[in-house]
Design an enzyme around this catalytic site. Structure first.
Site, PDB file in Angstrom:
ATOM      1  N   HIS A   1      -6.563   3.903   7.373  1.00 17.64           N
ATOM      2  CA  HIS A   1      -5.867   3.698   6.093  1.00 17.64           C
ATOM      3  C   HIS A   1      -5.200   4.985   5.585  1.00 17.64           C
ATOM      4  CE1 HIS A   1      -4.832   1.389   2.572  1.00 17.64           C
ATOM      5  NE2 HIS A   1      -5.587   2.103   1.746  1.00 17.64           N
TER       6      HIS A   1
ATOM      7  N   SER B   1       0.829  -1.210   0.000  1.00 18.70           N
ATOM      8  CA  SER B   1       0.000   0.000   0.000  1.00 18.70           C
ATOM      9  C   SER B   1       0.859   1.255   0.000  1.00 18.70           C
ATOM     10  CB  SER B   1      -0.875   0.054   1.255  1.00 18.70           C
ATOM     11  OG  SER B   1      -1.809  -0.970   1.240  1.00 18.70           O
TER      12      SER B   1
ATOM     13  N   SER C   1      -0.973  -8.992   4.612  1.00 19.83           N
ATOM     14  CA  SER C   1      -0.481  -9.482   3.310  1.00 19.83           C
ATOM     15  C   SER C   1       0.821 -10.273   3.461  1.00 19.83           C
ATOM     16  CB  SER C   1      -0.247  -8.292   2.371  1.00 19.83           C
ATOM     17  OG  SER C   1       0.866  -7.529   2.804  1.00 19.83           O
TER      18      SER C   1
END
Ligand code: 6GU
Length: 287
Positions: free
Chosen positions: A259, A35, A222
């Site tokens: 986020h 990200s 992840s």
């Protein structure tokens, strides 16, 4: 007729051959950008770019901060392939689908995989903006049977019961320490254990405390599944976490994981992280 994807050898093989037929050069190094860390892909020279939606059998990426394209090109004179955007369990993909690109990497000729991610810091010594070299992982979904290698094993990729105690290549970790020191990154370069959870909700305070006690230094959503599949088929693995926020461990804290903070920290440290990776790539040797 519509072919139901099985994420098996033949399907991976035909995708790899399709990519190579479109004038993509055979890569030696495969890179996966976390990200907000897609900038690595922009460093490649002589690019050949494929949107995920245009690649046969490729999954689609749905997360903000993940571009969703596969970039082939030269980094420090080495042929590389870079995923800008990866696939996560929390998007609703079956775990085998999230790791499909690793098998395509293998069939493209990739020898070394470098993965990056954004993670929450559990180790109290860690600060926001630290870069953590991953030395080991805890596969929490694996405890509940979520493993990308579950199901029939195809020996063309690897053995039924692959070893994971040497998953994070010792020489590559040492190289990262050496390169990090030369670049003057010593104050924010760490080495630790990454724990994966399914997400998409962030951890509760009790969960953070538990993970910390279990030996995890950072937590994310992840990387681990990709590492398992990459090691299964014999690629070398190196992985980095950018600590984008501190996991909340205290009931009096006013902090909340979000986020936006993750992407913001990514922006601030991304350039240094990219420099570390490209300097490593320039020194990786493949015999
Ligand atoms: Cl705090 N938790 C998880 N699971 N993933 C993250 C994170 C936290 N920060 C960035 N990614």
């Amino acid at each position: 007729p519509e072919i139901t994807p099985d994420y098996g050898y033949e399907e991976c093989k035909s995708t790899a051959e399709w990519l190579l037929a479109q004038k993509a050069a055979r890569p030696q190094v495969g890179i996966v950008c976390g990200s907000g860390l897609g900038g690595l892909g922009e460093m490649l020279k002589d690019q050949v770019v494929f949107k995920y939606e245009d690649i046969p059998s490729f999954p689609q990426s749905t997360v903000l901060g993940h571009t969703g394209q596969l970039v082939f090109g030269m980094l420090e004179g080495k042929p590389c392939v870079c995923m800008q955007g990866r696939f996560h369990l929390y998007e609703g993909h079956p775990v085998q689908k999230t790791t499909l690109p690793m098998r395509i990497f293998k069939l493209l000729g990739v020898k070394t995989v470098i993965l990056t991610n954004a993670a929450g810091g559990l180790n109290e010594d860690y600060k926001v903006g630290d870069i953590m070299i991953i030395k080991d992982h805890i596969n929490m979904p694996g405890f509940a049977g979520v493993n990308p290698l579950a199901g029939k094993n195809d020996e063309r990729f690897g053995v039924r019961f692959p070893c994971m105690s040497d998953a994070y290549d010792r020489d590559l970790r040492q190289l990262a320490q050496d390169v990090g020191e030369e670049l003057g990154y010593k104050d924010f370069l760490r080495e630790g254990v990454y724990c994966v959870l399914g997400g998409p909700s962030y951890e509760t305070i009790a969960e953070c405390r538990m993970l910390h006690r279990l030996g995890a230094d950072a937590v994310g959503m992840s990387t681990v599944h990709e590492v398992i599949v990459a090691r299964h088929c014999g690629m070398r693995v190196f992985a980095l976490s950018l600590i984008t926020n501190k996991a909340v461990m205290d009931y009096n804290s006013e902090e909340k994981a979000n986020h936006e903070e993750v992407l913001q920290t990514g922006k601030q440290r991304a350039e240094q992280l990219e420099k570390l990776v490209s300097s490593m790539v320039s020194r990786i040797k493949h015999n």
